[in-house]
Scaffold this motif. Structure first.
Motif, short mmCIF file in Angstrom:
data_model
loop_
_atom_site.label_atom_id
_atom_site.label_comp_id
_atom_site.label_asym_id
_atom_site.label_seq_id
_atom_site.Cartn_x
_atom_site.Cartn_y
_atom_site.Cartn_z
N THR A 195 -4.06 -3.11 -2.89
CA THR A 195 -2.79 -1.76 -3.03
C THR A 195 -3.28 -0.32 -2.48
N GLU A 196 -4.63 -0.61 -2.29
CA GLU A 196 -5.31 0.88 -1.19
C GLU A 196 -4.97 1.15 0.25
N ARG A 197 -5.78 1.24 0.71
CA ARG A 197 -5.05 2.25 2.25
C ARG A 197 -6.07 -0.33 3.24
N TRP A 198 -4.98 -0.43 4.02
CA TRP A 198 -5.45 -2.64 4.29
C TRP A 198 -6.09 -1.58 5.33
N LYS A 224 2.34 0.78 -5.18
CA LYS A 224 0.94 0.08 -5.59
C LYS A 224 0.61 0.37 -7.04
N ASP A 225 1.39 0.82 -7.72
CA ASP A 225 1.31 0.45 -8.82
C ASP A 225 1.50 -0.96 -9.84
N GLY A 256 -12.67 0.75 -4.86
CA GLY A 256 -10.99 1.05 -4.51
C GLY A 256 -10.57 0.28 -2.71
N LYS A 257 -11.92 0.00 -2.13
CA LYS A 257 -11.45 -0.75 -1.11
C LYS A 257 -11.48 -1.75 -0.80
N LYS A 287 2.55 4.94 -1.06
CA LYS A 287 2.65 5.32 -2.72
C LYS A 287 3.23 4.53 -3.73
N THR A 320 1.08 -1.21 0.10
CA THR A 320 -0.27 -0.46 0.34
C THR A 320 1.03 1.54 0.24
#
Length: 232
Positions: free
Chosen positions: A94-97, A78-79, A148-149, A75, A73
């Motif tokens: 890859t966003e917030r855990w 992520k990609d 997103g989540k 920055k 996660t």
């Protein structure tokens, strides 16, 4: 055929560069080769040994029909973590855990079911038939938020067989939940992190993009090899 580890490639990718000596975790001492000026240098022999233990484990996990969850996660990760997980055909975060992603199954199941239901109704045109344009737009926004989540785990059924974490400090929450459930963790552990929390320690630089990409490539190869053996 087991995935071969290239020591020269690890060196060229900068996997051996640790953090400043003032920021080290004493339990990483066995994995440190030396220090250069004020920076610890990771022992790449230990890195290769870690990979040579972890990669067959990932292959065996996938061959047994279980999923490997990729987590990254931070920055800059992520990609590349997303790309690696998609290449491997595996779930990802890859966003917030979000706390409880693995342990709070009731809430996660409910949210993912809601996401699937909304996506199905949007694709079928059901929402468009029943609601005006503004309301349909709001449903789409809700779908986007839920994706997103939970988008990376919406097709994960049950608990994964293993998780791969490319920064064990940034994603300490994922490590804790996996440990609570007895799920093995393959983790890239830099010189400022505690390796005792990780089942398969890959000592390495968790900041360098090139190094992370190389390690992820090894993980993807191992997963793909397991997929060819699944059910055999």
């Amino acid at each position: 055929m087991a995935v071969a580890v290239d020591m020269k490639a690890l060196l060229e990718a900068g996997v051996h560069f640790g953090h400043k000596t003032s920021r080290w975790h004493p339990k990483m001492a066995p994995y440190i080769h030396s220090k250069r000026q004020e920076t610890h240098i990771i022992d790449l022999v230990k890195t290769a040994e870690g990979l040579e233990a972890a990669l067959p484990f990932l292959t065996k996990t996938v061959a047994s029909g279980k999923k490997v969850l990729f987590v990254g996660t931070k920055k800059q990760h992520k990609d590349i973590v997303l790309a690696a997980a998609e290449k491997a055909g595996m779930p990802y975060v890859t966003e917030r855990w979000i706390g409880g992603m693995l342990t709070n199954t009731l809430t996660m199941t409910s949210q993912i079911k809601k996401l699937h239901d909304l996506e199905r109704r949007m694709a079928s045109g059901d929402l468009e038939k029943r609601y005006n344009k503004l309301e349909v737009q709001r449903f789409q926004e809700e779908i986007d938020v839920l994706n997103g989540k939970y988008g990376g785990i919406k097709d994960l059924s049950g608990i994964p067989g293993a998780i791969v974490v490319v920064d064990t400090l940034a994603d300490a929450g994922a490590v804790r939940e996996a440990k609570n459930l007895g799920v093995s963790v393959v983790g890239v552990v830099d010189t400022n992190a505690d390796p005792t929390l990780i089942d398969y320690v890959i000592p390495g630089n968790d900041d360098a993009i090139k190094g992370t990409e190389l390690l992820l490539d090894y993980f993807v190869q191992a997963v793909k090899e397991g997929a060819t053996k699944e059910g055999k």
